[in-house]
Design a protein around this motif. Sequence first.
Motif, PDB file in Angstrom:
ATOM      1  N   GLU A  10      -4.416   4.050   1.360  1.00 37.11           N
ATOM      2  CA  GLU A  10      -5.283   2.964   0.898  1.00 37.11           C
ATOM      3  C   GLU A  10      -5.353   1.850   1.929  1.00 37.11           C
ATOM      4  O   GLU A  10      -6.425   1.311   2.235  1.00 37.11           O
ATOM      5  CB  GLU A  10      -4.773   2.426  -0.436  1.00 37.11           C
ATOM      6  N   SER A  11      -4.206   1.485   2.483  1.00 38.42           N
ATOM      7  CA  SER A  11      -4.161   0.443   3.511  1.00 38.42           C
ATOM      8  C   SER A  11      -4.921   0.880   4.751  1.00 38.42           C
ATOM      9  O   SER A  11      -5.634   0.083   5.375  1.00 38.42           O
ATOM     10  CB  SER A  11      -2.710   0.127   3.878  1.00 38.42           C
ATOM     11  N   GLU A 127      -3.210  -4.131  -5.435  1.00 42.82           N
ATOM     12  CA  GLU A 127      -3.737  -5.311  -4.744  1.00 42.82           C
ATOM     13  C   GLU A 127      -4.533  -4.920  -3.505  1.00 42.82           C
ATOM     14  O   GLU A 127      -5.579  -5.514  -3.212  1.00 42.82           O
ATOM     15  CB  GLU A 127      -2.584  -6.240  -4.357  1.00 42.82           C
ATOM     16  N   THR A 128      -4.039  -3.945  -2.770  1.00 39.33           N
ATOM     17  CA  THR A 128      -4.747  -3.507  -1.566  1.00 39.33           C
ATOM     18  C   THR A 128      -6.119  -2.965  -1.920  1.00 39.33           C
ATOM     19  O   THR A 128      -7.120  -3.273  -1.256  1.00 39.33           O
ATOM     20  CB  THR A 128      -3.922  -2.437  -0.828  1.00 39.33           C
ATOM     21  N   TRP A 129      -6.181  -2.183  -2.986  1.00 40.12           N
ATOM     22  CA  TRP A 129      -7.477  -1.651  -3.410  1.00 40.12           C
ATOM     23  C   TRP A 129      -8.409  -2.771  -3.876  1.00 40.12           C
ATOM     24  O   TRP A 129      -9.591  -2.798  -3.515  1.00 40.12           O
ATOM     25  CB  TRP A 129      -7.283  -0.634  -4.539  1.00 40.12           C
ATOM     26  N   ALA A 130      -7.887  -3.704  -4.664  1.00 42.02           N
ATOM     27  CA  ALA A 130      -8.718  -4.773  -5.224  1.00 42.02           C
ATOM     28  C   ALA A 130      -9.249  -5.700  -4.140  1.00 42.02           C
ATOM     29  O   ALA A 130     -10.439  -6.025  -4.103  1.00 42.02           O
ATOM     30  CB  ALA A 130      -7.924  -5.572  -6.255  1.00 42.02           C
ATOM     31  N   ARG A 150      -5.638   6.212  -9.944  1.00 44.62           N
ATOM     32  CA  ARG A 150      -4.740   6.401 -11.089  1.00 44.62           C
ATOM     33  C   ARG A 150      -3.638   5.344 -11.094  1.00 44.62           C
ATOM     34  O   ARG A 150      -3.213   4.889 -12.158  1.00 44.62           O
ATOM     35  CB  ARG A 150      -4.131   7.800 -11.071  1.00 44.62           C
ATOM     36  N   HIS A 151      -3.175   4.948  -9.906  1.00 45.19           N
ATOM     37  CA  HIS A 151      -2.130   3.913  -9.831  1.00 45.19           C
ATOM     38  C   HIS A 151      -2.658   2.580 -10.358  1.00 45.19           C
ATOM     39  O   HIS A 151      -1.963   1.858 -11.077  1.00 45.19           O
ATOM     40  CB  HIS A 151      -1.659   3.744  -8.391  1.00 45.19           C
ATOM     41  N   VAL A 152      -3.880   2.259  -9.999  1.00 44.89           N
ATOM     42  CA  VAL A 152      -4.499   1.003 -10.459  1.00 44.89           C
ATOM     43  C   VAL A 152      -4.713   1.047 -11.962  1.00 44.89           C
ATOM     44  O   VAL A 152      -4.399   0.098 -12.688  1.00 44.89           O
ATOM     45  CB  VAL A 152      -5.829   0.756  -9.728  1.00 44.89           C
TER      46      VAL A 152
END
Length: 249
Positions: A10-11, A127-130, A150-152
């Motif tokens: 994601e990062s 947070e990284t995704w958002a 799924r983690h979010v």
Amino acid sequence: MDVLHDLRVESGELDDLVAPLDDWSVPTPAEGWTIAHQVAHLAWTDRASLLAVRDPDAFTAGLAGYDERTVDRAAAEGAERPDLLAHWRTGRDELSAALAEVPAGEKLVWFGPRMSATSMATARLMETWAHGQDVADALGVVRAPSDRLRHVAHIGARTVAFAFLVNNLAPPTDPVRVELAAPGGGVWTWGPEDAENRVTGQALDFCLLVTQRRHRDDLDVTAVGPVAREWLPIAQAFAGPPGGGRARS
């Protein structure tokens, strides 16, 4: 932890968006925050997480100087760093390595309740995704949803009581069932199957809702039952006071 692998991916996807940019001063949907502010916030929170892992006493001592303006100040200061990209990369790599070494069952200090290394990594991915969504929106980029959501969604589905508490409302006693259509096919579920209160929809839309990156009316998320209907307008997967959310498009 699989979540650490997903966090690195994601990062890396957000890194791919910002690394080629010549101008990081582009405004994002978060009022007053540019792309640089978004990355600086992620870098600051990664460093705070790293301190919580490596030196919990120092982290706890630092809480005395923390207030609601700390986040904005840190983002503004970080946005001015000429080495911001390298700073973010180094911090997130060090945090990933540190979390991998935390013994199973150990709880880490944080701004709220203590959490496991897995929970901290999951929160960092959320947070990284958002914040990556804010960057993507600023650049006009449409990101393809992945099963990392799924983690979010997990955080969003597990923070029903928290959303009520931060809005000065009594937490509900009735459970909520969440059923989401996963990007790769299939359905993700949380909560008892026979719950009266139910939330259904697309996983991407649910994640956009609980991270307050879209207005509920613009999303494919349905609530059935009094608790579910009251929850969705205030749902938030992030810590801290209630956010302002986004305007209806």
